[in-house]
Design an enzyme around this catalytic site. Sequence first.
Site, PDB file in Angstrom:
ATOM      1  N   LYS A  36     105.713  52.481  -2.521  1.00 25.98           N
ATOM      2  CA  LYS A  36     104.919  52.430  -3.753  1.00 25.98           C
ATOM      3  C   LYS A  36     103.430  52.376  -3.421  1.00 25.98           C
ATOM      4  O   LYS A  36     103.060  52.103  -2.272  1.00 25.98           O
ATOM      5  CB  LYS A  36     105.329  51.199  -4.568  1.00 25.98           C
ATOM      6  N   TYR A 254      70.819  44.027   1.538  1.00 25.75           N
ATOM      7  CA  TYR A 254      70.631  43.468   0.188  1.00 25.75           C
ATOM      8  C   TYR A 254      70.584  41.946   0.239  1.00 25.75           C
ATOM      9  O   TYR A 254      71.396  41.330   0.938  1.00 25.75           O
ATOM     10  CB  TYR A 254      71.789  43.875  -0.722  1.00 25.75           C
TER      11      TYR A 254
HETATM   12  C1  LIG Z   1     107.086  45.720  -3.133  1.00 31.37           C
HETATM   13  C2  LIG Z   1     108.516  45.383  -3.154  1.00 31.37           C
HETATM   14  C3  LIG Z   1     109.244  45.276  -1.962  1.00 31.37           C
HETATM   15  C4  LIG Z   1     108.613  45.336  -0.595  1.00 31.37           C
HETATM   16  O1  LIG Z   1     107.966  44.115  -0.310  1.00 31.37           O
HETATM   17  P1  LIG Z   1     107.256  43.841   1.095  1.00 31.37           P
HETATM   18  O2  LIG Z   1     106.809  42.430   1.015  1.00 31.37           O
HETATM   19  O3  LIG Z   1     106.106  44.795   1.186  1.00 31.37           O
HETATM   20  O4  LIG Z   1     108.261  44.096   2.143  1.00 31.37           O
HETATM   21  C5  LIG Z   1     110.619  45.091  -2.062  1.00 31.37           C
HETATM   22  N1  LIG Z   1     111.227  44.976  -3.265  1.00 31.37           N
HETATM   23  C6  LIG Z   1     110.553  45.036  -4.432  1.00 31.37           C
HETATM   24  C7  LIG Z   1     111.272  44.896  -5.715  1.00 31.37           C
HETATM   25  C8  LIG Z   1     109.175  45.225  -4.421  1.00 31.37           C
HETATM   26  O5  LIG Z   1     108.500  45.260  -5.573  1.00 31.37           O
END
Ligand SMILES: *Cc1c(COP(=O)(O)O)cnc(C)c1O
Length: 357
Positions: A36, A254
Amino acid sequence: MPLSNAWATIDHAALLHNVSRVSELAPNSNIMAVIKSLAYGHGAVSLAYALQRKVDAFAVARIEEGLALRAEGITKAILVLEGLCSPEQLSLAQQHQLDVAIHHPKQLAWLEALGGPLGCWIKVDSGMSRLGLHPDQVPEVLAAVQQHKYLKLKGAMTHLANADDPQDSKTDVQLAAFNGIAWPDDLALSIANSAAVLTRPDAHADWVRPGLMLYGASPLLNQSAQSLGLKPVMQLSSRLISIKQLNAGDTVGYGATWQADEVMPMGIVGIGYGDGYPREVPAEAYVLINGKQAPIIGRVSMDMMTVDLRGIDCVIGDEVTLWGEGLPIDLVAQWTNTIAYTLMCGVTQRVQRINKS
Ligand SMILES: *Cc1c(COP(=O)(O)O)cnc(C)c1O
């Protein structure tokens, strides 16, 4: 070196190494690689291609992330973790064979309009109080899914809130809630994020869902990625675009927050918060130039930052490492009171991604 002043090298060998760490830790589980948010800023399509023969499925958060992968020819199973968020998304999910999470009875009502096969996972809230059905709602939803003409139930999942701290008892409470549901014997179950892959073999179940560890950062409090056998996938780089001499009393940047107390060399690095490098770095923050630590001085600006070059042998054009090999992203996150997740996801689009096999 690339044309751009700011680039992220994406090391596919490191990525594959990290996947093999997942396989080693959870040898009896299928792997759903979580890609994602543009694969945590690494670039979802190229990572999906690199990963597709090593993992069993992909997970994304939103339907459009799945559509983007399908448009680029990814054919492996893709689970949309947020599932349908409006009835209009149904035909797209079906047409492009994106599996959907069912986390609310409302989604079942939308699914009545389904006119062809669609994969789904039941998502349970075992105590995080984010998306998911209450365990008491599961039997009814499970029955409805099983009776649906077109829905194909692929599994049931839940997500852990506190797995980054192996001492935290909330994980046990969540596992008990999820495992206490009367699941059909042959239904695949999935619980573990990266932290649980690393610390909770009892949560590996049929499918693990690693995200962060694939990218080579540590999901655990107080444990480095290196000590967990993970390799950084992203190296964020820039170059020295100017070198100047400061006189005693000169201020830098800055707000004139930093002042030289002697004649000294200073470097200007062509990357800043407009590329996703955090602006809020403390005095101990540094970058790497030719293997040496160059402290960041003055404020990070949008396109540039300034560094102390005392004791560093370098010329204009030399490469600068912001994080990666030799400078863990977890350290930069610690400096800025954040987590590697936000730094990775925050690398902006103008940073050129360069894939290295
Ligand atoms: C983002 C997510 C993961 C992965 O989590 P990590 O901590 O990056 O391994 C797994 N399951 C769900 C439902 C998520 O939203």
